[in-house]
Design an enzyme around this catalytic site. Structure first.
Site, short mmCIF file in Angstrom:
data_model
loop_
_atom_site.label_atom_id
_atom_site.label_comp_id
_atom_site.label_asym_id
_atom_site.label_seq_id
_atom_site.Cartn_x
_atom_site.Cartn_y
_atom_site.Cartn_z
N TYR A 122 13.81 13.09 19.92
CA TYR A 122 14.02 13.06 18.47
C TYR A 122 15.47 13.48 18.20
CZ TYR A 122 12.79 13.70 13.56
OH TYR A 122 12.70 13.59 12.20
N PRO A 131 0.85 -1.20 0.00
CA PRO A 131 0.00 0.00 0.00
C PRO A 131 0.88 1.24 0.00
CG PRO A 131 -0.74 -1.60 1.65
CD PRO A 131 0.61 -2.05 1.17
N PHE A 132 0.54 2.21 -0.82
CA PHE A 132 1.39 3.37 -1.07
C PHE A 132 0.55 4.64 -1.00
CE2 PHE A 132 4.04 6.34 -3.32
CZ PHE A 132 5.35 5.88 -3.22
N GLY A 133 0.86 5.50 -0.02
CA GLY A 133 0.13 6.76 0.11
C GLY A 133 1.00 7.90 -0.36
N GLU A 180 0.60 -0.59 9.44
CA GLU A 180 1.51 -0.37 8.31
C GLU A 180 1.16 -1.20 7.08
OE1 GLU A 180 5.60 -0.51 9.53
OE2 GLU A 180 5.26 0.69 11.31
N THR A 182 6.30 8.41 1.91
CA THR A 182 7.26 9.17 2.73
C THR A 182 7.86 8.36 3.86
OG1 THR A 182 5.48 9.99 4.13
CG2 THR A 182 6.05 11.32 2.21
N VAL A 217 -5.84 -2.70 3.88
CA VAL A 217 -5.70 -1.39 3.27
C VAL A 217 -6.86 -0.51 3.76
CG1 VAL A 217 -5.63 -0.10 1.10
CG2 VAL A 217 -4.61 -2.40 1.23
#
Lengths: 573, 573
Positions: free
Chosen positions: A494, A130-132, A263, A135, A268
């Protein structure tokens, strides 16, 4: 709205790429010993791809589901879906290594088409990524090919509608492929906002935020993305899952929280119902200075535990503060406090984003004689104060009361107000750090980020452990850290690391990352606060979860996706 | 702290049981047509139990794990662990039906003993019912016996320690069998509180709150119990699960949220790390009057969406308001606004509590000529105003600002302040409603509660559908409702039903409950906001989840508990 794809070899809009100013180059040379010559990416057409392993008949079958024009096998389409946007991803792509690219890209237009695709791929043993927004910074977009006829990227870009707005319930329904800025634009017409602004914001999609359990720069005020999800529709190879009949329920476990962070390994996401807020009438961001990271941490803890909590609250450690304040204008497009833009957060659908490369490596801090990562609060030159910078942001119908209340807490705990300039500078650069990373990579420096979270009492140990591990692995890197997400019981840490490339930079970073991740696990932190697991954290995640936790994930995976086609190799240890 | 057991045939401390005043009896007769003679419970020793089906050898083996004195097979111990505290449970127990009792009660003293018990029971196919406060109102404490050698109640009462306090992180660690009041007493010594006060508070345990995904009366201020859980240790037949390295994480799905609400079907919670707060210096509860339930709902929605949100906020509908205000002193122990005590919430370990029986059936409302459930805002007699009562409570270091802010919102939306008396009255009676239920059952009235939640825009439909179903099934019951838990996107609806017993009261209620639950599912609500699933909601829960959701639960269950010994028949459809 632009659906322009990102730069294939780096981040964002190619038109916004910037050359590094000569003082920054000097800094890289003098402070970090960067000696490599400039290495531009290979031309797109020179990227090496494996032959398409799917037969023409299978490609035709895929076209039968989504329509022929929505199955792409072009060189460019495959390159653009080859990997995510971690530094190793970019190093490989710049070098022309596209061997992880999918065989084809399929673009479904509806839930039904996604469901049909999954059935077809399960039957034919085709792995599905699955590709959104694409990023991910944790290797969330590369499937294991072993045992599969091929790999397709399931790009959700065509499913990008705002479906409905329930202004009474303050819930809006979306398709998953909608990019965040477009979602905000559509909501703004209703006077609404999601308030979700991770560093990947400009390219990330709503489905990716959910799949990656994203957290944005304004999470203190608007909550994490998982707080916003009222309902989800998920297509799985076993059937459709429809979750979320009420804000909260005692009817069993909250299965929304099992999909969030999955993930793409369980299914999906084909639509999302998200809590929205009224768009704020006022926005103010300001800076505060604390004498040390420990003092600043105590102040953020007080805000989180006693309130009032600003909408945005972040604290840079001494090194990040020094670098960021030293020469705000040295790095052009990154907008000054480059390091402060680094709240990178996940977004790839079925994968995680988070694109914080740091950051404002102002030349003057080197001029001023500070060794890499050695600063503990000394003033950078140019008149900027030393210590640690806090950015506090306030958004709402009226912010004066919360701002005054927070100011009282910050002042009581030793904070010195710096006014709105640092806030404006942060706001200007908040999504820009990934651009700077591209320039640094080109100049022969490796820059990468990693993040964790823990309970307040455990943060000092976590902070020390990660820094020690990075220094041990990289010699004399520049290691900067900030807290950007706070909770009553703890916070995130972070880290941004800059180092000269030595030997194979991918290998070099892999060793450093392994050491840092082991340190996180050993010190009791979580392997990721908002970047996710992907492939890169999978083994450490197994250590964090323990064998029974791993069994739970495998049980769910086996039941929902018995052929194992969904993102194989990602997440599930 | 008292570890005194509850009244076996009803609720709470037998010393606090009260006779119904004659005016209430008259109300039951005249308004609801209750004609049954007083029916006291049978004596404890007359409760019918099945013979113990576990062999002496197995009982000895159990004793080998926990120590012989911690395996109980006495008549009394079995009766006390026979069922939960739903109205059907009480009707059966009062009639002497203890046939659902476990064969034995085992009381482990440590995580290791729990783990060893589960291994032994899996090997010997003994069903295990985790037992905390024993306050389930959804049939969460009765295991299916089919295929098992016997059933044991795993009573966590010996595991009742506060393990540690991390004042910096504001996290305290507890064993699961600690009752809520004792937890508050132990935390008070540190100046801390959990702030979790469901109606079952006086008897419920911390482990039960977690297993049942509990929500307390002050959830607007302190959050739901699931918001408080930072970490969990869970013993499963497959091994130990240790969850919660950070407040929040993007390392995969949040598996804490899979354990919360699992009702003992996946494992036994053996310790909990819970977020704590500073004990409030001030507490104020006050009343507000709105003209209608719709107006009051709009006001609560505004507080939830725009703030400021009180710590406690609840709204009674016209009927509940009328009954509660009509004669605050008529019902003695229940403390006036009996109905307002009804925020019943889960607590049984591996089961759910929630014990709201209503409530203040003041005789004057009948005297005033209102038919059962017919009031739509008319004044009760005695000078009390009609409309709908809101209770708003404020707890904190200083409550003036939030109180003033909320007052402004409530006033703007048509609220009329009633001062602190209704608040005091609510506070006095907040845990008392279950006592009243016992008296009403004795008098021949059936009183029971049910609850749901939904998004704001769907609440009117949900409200109407449930009332219609209850009226259809019960003739002319008294149906009252309140909102007691609000969120930005929706709220809970909590119904209290009083009816004359006709025929077999267990059968009579089962039909009404089935109709009401079907109405909830049909109208899009969740089958429970805080009581849980247990056995009673299992089939409706399957409809809510859908087949893929059911498969997820079964997959996790099969992997963690392959012998299926944990609470068989509970939760998992």
């Amino acid at each position: 709205m632009t659906r322009e794809p990102m730069l294939w070899s780096g981040w964002g809009d190619p038109a916004r790429a910037r050359e590094l100013p000569e003082p920054v180059r000097a800094l890289l040379r003098d402070l970090l010993g960067v000696r490599s010559p400039e290495t531009p990416p290979v031309p797109l057409e020179d990227v090496r791809l494996a032959p398409v392993s799917l037969s023409a008949a299978l490609l035709e079958e895929l076209g039968g589901v989504v329509g022929g024009p929505h199955v792409l096998t072009s060189h460019e389409a495959r390159v653009r879906h080859a990997r995510g946007k971690s530094t190793p991803d970019l190093l490989l792509m710049r070098a022309g290594d596209g061997l992880d690219a999918p065989d084809a890209v399929v673009l479904p237009g509806s839930h039904e088409e996604v469901a049909e695709l999954l059935a077809l791929c399960a039957r034919e043993r085709i792995a599905v990524v699955p590709f959104g927004g694409g990023t991910s910074v944790v290797g969330g977009l590369v499937a294991s090919r072993a045992g599969f006829a091929g790999v397709v990227a399931l790009d959700l870009g065509r499913m990008d509608r705002l479906l409905s707005v329930d202004a009474e319930s303050m819930v809006a329904a979306f398709e998953p492929g909608l990019r965040a800025p477009e979602a905000e634009r559509l909501l703004a017409a209703h006077g609404l906002t999601l308030g979700h602004f991770p560093q990947s914001y400009e390219y990330a999609t709503l489905g990716g935020f959910a799949a990656a359990r994203s957290s944005g720069q304004a999470s203190a005020g608007y909550g994490r993305f998982d707080d916003m999800v009222a309902g989800l529709t998920v297509a799985t190879p076993t059937g459709t899952l429809e979750l979320g009949r009420a804000p909260k329920s005692a009817a069993g476990p909250d299965l929304r929280q099992l999909v969030l962070g999955s993930e793409g390994a369980f299914g999906v996401i084909t639509s999302l119902r998200l809590r929205v807020r009224r768009a704020p009438a006022e926005k103010v961001y300001e800076g505060w200075r604390f004498g040390s990271f420990a003092e600043g941490t105590a102040a953020l803890r007080a805000l989180a535990q006693e309130g009032p909590l600003p909408t945005v609250v972040r604290l840079s450690d001494e090194t990040e503060t020094m670098v960021g304040l030293a020469k705000p204008d040295a790095i052009g497009a990154s907008g000054g406090h480059g390091a402060d833009g680094g709240t990178g957060v996940g977004s790839g659908h079925g994968a995680h984003g988070g694109h914080a490369a740091d950051g404002g490596h102002g030349s003057r801090s080197a001029d001023g004689g500070h060794g890499a990562d050695g600063g503990t609060g000394g003033s950078g030159s140019g008149g900027a104060p030393g210590g640690c910078l806090v950015i506090a942001g306030y958004e709402g119908a009226s912010v004066a009361a919360v701002r005054a209340g927070a100011a009282a807490v910050l002042t009581r705990l030793g904070g010195e107000p710096l006014g709105e300039e640092p806030g404006r500078s942060w706001e200007h650069g908040r999504f820009s750090a990934p651009y700077l990373r591209d320039s640094l990579l080109a100049a022969g420096a490796t820059v990468e980020t990693l993040e964790t979270a823990g309970f307040w009492s455990g943060l000092p140990r976590l902070y020390d452990a990660v820094r020690l591990a990075l220094h041990g692995a990289l010699g004399s890197p520049l290691v900067m850290c900030h807290i950007s997400h706070v909770y009553e019981t703890g916070a995130s840490l972070y880290f941004t690391v800059v180092t000269a490339q030595r030997g194979d930079p991918v290998e070099q970073w892999a060793r450093a990352k392994e050491a840092a991740t082991a340190a996180v696990v050993e010190a009791g932190g979580t392997v990721s606060h908002h970047h996710g697991v992907g492939r890169d954290h999978r083994e450490a995640y197994a250590a964090e979860l323990g064998p029974v936790g791993v069994q739970i994930l495998r049980a769910v995976k086996d039941r929902l996706d018995p052929a194992g086609i969904l993102n194989p190799g990602v997440l599930i240890p």
